[in-house]
Design a protein around this motif. Structure first.
Motif, mmCIF file in Angstrom:
data_model
loop_
_atom_site.group_PDB
_atom_site.id
_atom_site.type_symbol
_atom_site.label_atom_id
_atom_site.label_comp_id
_atom_site.label_asym_id
_atom_site.label_seq_id
_atom_site.Cartn_x
_atom_site.Cartn_y
_atom_site.Cartn_z
ATOM 1 N N PHE A 233 -5.060 -12.298 -5.627
ATOM 2 C CA PHE A 233 -4.550 -11.260 -5.258
ATOM 3 C C PHE A 233 -3.390 -11.540 -4.173
ATOM 4 O O PHE A 233 -3.858 -12.144 -3.141
ATOM 5 C CB PHE A 233 -5.466 -10.159 -4.500
ATOM 6 C CG PHE A 233 -6.353 -9.516 -5.509
ATOM 7 C CD1 PHE A 233 -5.538 -8.498 -6.384
ATOM 8 C CD2 PHE A 233 -7.636 -9.647 -5.856
ATOM 9 C CE1 PHE A 233 -6.196 -7.552 -7.390
ATOM 10 C CE2 PHE A 233 -8.112 -8.659 -6.634
ATOM 11 C CZ PHE A 233 -7.473 -7.770 -7.590
ATOM 12 N N VAL A 234 -2.255 -11.021 -4.391
ATOM 13 C CA VAL A 234 -1.159 -11.550 -2.948
ATOM 14 C C VAL A 234 -1.219 -10.117 -2.010
ATOM 15 O O VAL A 234 -1.079 -10.334 -1.038
ATOM 16 C CB VAL A 234 -0.045 -11.685 -3.472
ATOM 17 C CG1 VAL A 234 0.181 -12.823 -4.181
ATOM 18 C CG2 VAL A 234 0.727 -10.522 -4.399
ATOM 19 N N GLU A 235 -1.829 -8.926 -2.538
ATOM 20 C CA GLU A 235 -1.874 -7.812 -1.667
ATOM 21 C C GLU A 235 -2.975 -6.769 -2.178
ATOM 22 O O GLU A 235 -3.112 -6.570 -3.373
ATOM 23 C CB GLU A 235 -0.253 -7.004 -1.499
ATOM 24 C CG GLU A 235 -0.474 -5.689 -0.752
ATOM 25 C CD GLU A 235 0.797 -5.479 -0.179
ATOM 26 O OE1 GLU A 235 2.079 -6.056 -0.409
ATOM 27 O OE2 GLU A 235 0.919 -4.353 0.689
ATOM 28 N N LEU A 236 -3.641 -6.242 -1.187
ATOM 29 C CA LEU A 236 -4.730 -5.207 -1.673
ATOM 30 C C LEU A 236 -4.622 -4.158 -0.623
ATOM 31 O O LEU A 236 -4.676 -4.424 0.655
ATOM 32 C CB LEU A 236 -5.915 -6.017 -1.666
ATOM 33 C CG LEU A 236 -7.016 -5.020 -2.259
ATOM 34 C CD1 LEU A 236 -8.157 -6.155 -3.185
ATOM 35 C CD2 LEU A 236 -7.865 -4.460 -1.163
ATOM 36 N N GLY A 237 -4.877 -2.717 -1.060
ATOM 37 C CA GLY A 237 -5.131 -1.748 -0.105
ATOM 38 C C GLY A 237 -4.840 -0.424 -0.706
ATOM 39 O O GLY A 237 -4.694 -0.417 -2.000
ATOM 40 N N THR A 240 -1.331 4.715 -1.906
ATOM 41 C CA THR A 240 -0.152 5.183 -1.407
ATOM 42 C C THR A 240 0.561 4.378 -0.286
ATOM 43 O O THR A 240 1.850 4.263 -0.192
ATOM 44 C CB THR A 240 -0.390 6.592 -0.650
ATOM 45 O OG1 THR A 240 -1.739 6.286 -0.013
ATOM 46 C CG2 THR A 240 -0.585 7.692 -1.480
ATOM 47 N N ASP A 241 -0.233 3.720 0.594
ATOM 48 C CA ASP A 241 0.306 2.678 1.364
ATOM 49 C C ASP A 241 1.225 1.559 0.929
ATOM 50 O O ASP A 241 2.255 1.199 1.267
ATOM 51 C CB ASP A 241 -0.731 2.092 2.230
ATOM 52 C CG ASP A 241 -1.402 3.086 3.241
ATOM 53 O OD1 ASP A 241 -1.015 4.056 3.315
ATOM 54 O OD2 ASP A 241 -2.583 2.533 3.682
ATOM 55 N N ILE A 242 0.494 0.878 -0.439
ATOM 56 C CA ILE A 242 1.088 0.004 -0.731
ATOM 57 C C ILE A 242 2.709 0.452 -1.499
ATOM 58 O O ILE A 242 3.830 -0.313 -1.491
ATOM 59 C CB ILE A 242 0.277 -0.473 -2.103
ATOM 60 C CG1 ILE A 242 -0.570 -1.519 -1.509
ATOM 61 C CG2 ILE A 242 1.199 -1.501 -3.087
ATOM 62 C CD1 ILE A 242 -1.507 -2.266 -2.404
ATOM 63 N N ILE A 307 -4.034 -7.925 6.992
ATOM 64 C CA ILE A 307 -2.928 -7.769 7.969
ATOM 65 C C ILE A 307 -3.105 -6.633 8.751
ATOM 66 O O ILE A 307 -2.735 -6.560 9.993
ATOM 67 C CB ILE A 307 -1.826 -7.824 7.149
ATOM 68 C CG1 ILE A 307 -1.948 -8.971 6.095
ATOM 69 C CG2 ILE A 307 -0.510 -7.810 7.882
ATOM 70 C CD1 ILE A 307 -1.698 -10.567 6.761
ATOM 71 N N LYS A 308 -3.297 -5.403 8.343
ATOM 72 C CA LYS A 308 -3.527 -4.015 9.078
ATOM 73 C C LYS A 308 -4.945 -3.700 8.704
ATOM 74 O O LYS A 308 -5.400 -4.133 7.480
ATOM 75 C CB LYS A 308 -2.355 -3.322 8.562
ATOM 76 C CG LYS A 308 -0.917 -3.641 8.813
ATOM 77 C CD LYS A 308 0.016 -2.368 8.485
ATOM 78 C CE LYS A 308 1.432 -3.104 8.653
ATOM 79 N NZ LYS A 308 2.384 -2.018 8.378
ATOM 80 N N PRO A 309 -5.466 -2.536 9.357
ATOM 81 C CA PRO A 309 -6.835 -2.350 8.967
ATOM 82 C C PRO A 309 -6.776 -1.787 7.370
ATOM 83 O O PRO A 309 -5.918 -0.875 6.854
ATOM 84 C CB PRO A 309 -7.128 -0.999 9.974
ATOM 85 C CG PRO A 309 -6.130 -1.371 11.190
ATOM 86 C CD PRO A 309 -5.047 -2.074 10.654
ATOM 87 N N GLY A 310 -7.597 -2.102 6.606
ATOM 88 C CA GLY A 310 -7.789 -2.058 5.168
ATOM 89 C C GLY A 310 -6.656 -2.461 4.213
ATOM 90 O O GLY A 310 -6.713 -2.305 2.957
ATOM 91 N N ARG A 311 -5.730 -3.279 4.829
ATOM 92 C CA ARG A 311 -4.646 -3.731 4.151
ATOM 93 C C ARG A 311 -4.894 -5.517 4.246
ATOM 94 O O ARG A 311 -4.522 -5.806 5.118
ATOM 95 C CB ARG A 311 -3.187 -3.195 4.647
ATOM 96 C CG ARG A 311 -3.364 -1.733 4.569
ATOM 97 C CD ARG A 311 -1.853 -1.316 4.740
ATOM 98 N NE ARG A 311 -1.178 -1.609 3.535
ATOM 99 C CZ ARG A 311 0.002 -1.742 3.347
ATOM 100 N NH1 ARG A 311 0.942 -0.756 3.996
ATOM 101 N NH2 ARG A 311 0.703 -2.047 2.247
ATOM 102 N N TYR A 312 -4.838 -5.757 2.992
ATOM 103 C CA TYR A 312 -4.750 -7.536 2.859
ATOM 104 C C TYR A 312 -3.619 -7.886 2.102
ATOM 105 O O TYR A 312 -2.977 -7.395 1.206
ATOM 106 C CB TYR A 312 -5.974 -7.760 1.966
ATOM 107 C CG TYR A 312 -7.397 -7.196 2.774
ATOM 108 C CD1 TYR A 312 -8.343 -8.022 3.423
ATOM 109 C CD2 TYR A 312 -7.724 -5.741 2.666
ATOM 110 C CE1 TYR A 312 -9.417 -7.632 3.912
ATOM 111 C CE2 TYR A 312 -8.890 -5.407 3.114
ATOM 112 C CZ TYR A 312 -9.685 -6.187 3.841
ATOM 113 O OH TYR A 312 -10.862 -5.796 4.371
ATOM 114 N N SER A 320 -1.221 -10.950 11.570
ATOM 115 C CA SER A 320 -2.253 -9.933 11.349
ATOM 116 C C SER A 320 -2.466 -9.138 12.492
ATOM 117 O O SER A 320 -2.376 -9.659 13.710
ATOM 118 C CB SER A 320 -3.525 -10.618 11.064
ATOM 119 O OG SER A 320 -4.759 -9.726 11.140
ATOM 120 N N GLU A 321 -2.542 -7.993 12.391
ATOM 121 C CA GLU A 321 -2.948 -7.037 13.844
ATOM 122 C C GLU A 321 -4.235 -6.634 13.712
ATOM 123 O O GLU A 321 -4.764 -5.766 14.820
ATOM 124 C CB GLU A 321 -2.164 -5.449 13.231
ATOM 125 C CG GLU A 321 -0.484 -5.558 13.136
ATOM 126 C CD GLU A 321 -0.158 -4.490 12.528
ATOM 127 O OE1 GLU A 321 -0.708 -3.315 12.498
ATOM 128 O OE2 GLU A 321 0.824 -4.265 12.208
#
Ligand code: ATP
Ligand code: SF4
Ligand code: MG
Length: 323
Positions: A233-237, A240-242, A307-312, A320-321
């Motif tokens: 996985f390169v991104e997960l969240g 709608t945010d993605i 990186i952000k809450p719930g977003r990887y 990373s925030e």
């Protein structure tokens, strides 16, 4: 819930191992529609096979495990890779890619339903009573019970896919895995299948995992999604945010390449191809196609992290925030 714990899997071939799933680590929650997206060959189907515990030669788990846990009929259950198959149909079911071929073309559907229902679920029923339950379930799903008397080859592609989904959901499993459930069907039939899957998920409040290379499918029905690239996985969240604010360079390019209503600009695909999985380069596997790649990217593997809450995401250049 499905927990995937630092899972790596490869195909053993005479020319060497093909590392198709690489250190995948995430959770799929109860009562969500989770999507897995990514280009052809990135390992989506292989990952789904490991979730369903169909790990057979030449596929092998090299590291990590999958844990399926939940409650059913008031009882708690938990199975790890290697045991998940004990809960097939009842707690987890699977609609494979090219599912049309899972039905035996020369066996009537009613026999295929009867075979898939475990003996303990048939209780003290006669065959006729079990079939009556199946028929009423099919009717609930808008399918004529007449299909039970049909051979698979007598049904249209869309009807066959609906019958397979009915078969996979009849025992109301906690988790349903569907691999490209709408591919190779025309647009109208696709929409019907997606509606059927969403309705079932709302009815059973279970977990639906959808693999599709079609970002439109994810946009329409998934709550959260993961973007795979070359085995990880390169991104997960949240979906709608993605779509609204992709953070990984690959996802940005993927979303940027999608056609949008009213936008007449020429869309270009992502230049280049993913690396061969047999001898992947060290470092970030997206480096050869990434406009931001540096020497560090070509040497070090970026860590997949929040990186952000719930977003990887996995990229060296994302701050990373989240502590
Ligand atoms: N039985 C096998 N033996 C060796 N390699 C395999 C085998 N099955 C798949 N692979 C390889 O594993 C990689 C990932 O395949 P997989 O089917 O998981 O990808 P996918 O993302 O589902 O692709 P698609 O979108 O085309 O369905 C591919 O490079 C494929 O060639
Ligand atoms: S780690 Fe480097 S190559 Fe990989 S996505 Fe980030 S910037 Fe691009
Ligand atoms: Mg596939």
């Amino acid at each position: 819930m499905l927990k995937i714990d630092h899972l790596s899997a490869s195909y053993k071939t005479i020319d060497g191992d093909i590392h198709v799933v690489k250190d995948v680590d995430f959770e799929i929650r109860d009562n969500e529609i989770f999507g897995i997206a990514g280009e052809s060959g990135c390992g989506k189907s292989t990952l789904l096979k490991t979730l369903y515990d169909i790990v057979e030669f030449p596929l092998q788990i090299d590291q990590g495990k999958v844990i399926l846990s939940g409650t059913k009929n008031g009882k708690e259950f938990s199975f790890e890779s290697g045991q998940i198959r004990k809960s097939w149909w009842n707690q987890i079911s699977y609609v494979p890619q090219a599912a049309q071929s899972v039905l035996n073309p020369i066996v009537r559907l009613k026999e295929q339903f009867l075979d898939s229902i475990p003996a303990e679920d048939k209780k003290n029923e006669t065959e006729k009573e079990t079939l009556a339950r199946v028929a009423s379930y099919l009717e609930e799903l808008g399918l004529s019970p007449d299909v039970l008397e049909a051979f698979p080859f007598q049904l249209s592609g869309g009807m066959r896919q609906r019958a397979i989904i009915a078969l996979a959901t009849f025992m109301s499993p906690n988790v349903v895995l569907a691999d490209e459930p709408t591919t190779a069907l025309d647009v109208v039939v696709q929409r019907g299948i997606l509606m059927m899957l969403t309705r079932l998920q709302q009815q059973f409040k279970n977990t639906l995992v959808i693999v599709s290379h079609d970002m439109g499918v994810h946009y329409q029905i998934t709550n959260r999604m993961g973007i795979m690239y070359s085995g990880s996985f390169v991104e997960l969240g949240p979906t709608t945010d993605i779509f609204d604010d992709p953070i990984h360079p690959y996802t940005k390019m993927l979303i940027g390449a999608l056609p949008r209503v009213g936008d007449k600009s020429q869309k270009v695909g992502i230049p280049g191809r993913p690396p061969a999985l047999k001898n992947p380069p060290p470092g970030c596997r997206f480096a050869a196609r990434c406009p931001m790649a540096t020497d560090k990217c070509r040497q070090d593997v970026p860590v997949f992290r929040e990186i952000k809450p719930g977003r990887y995401a996995a990229c060296h250049y994302l701050e990373s925030e989240v502590n």
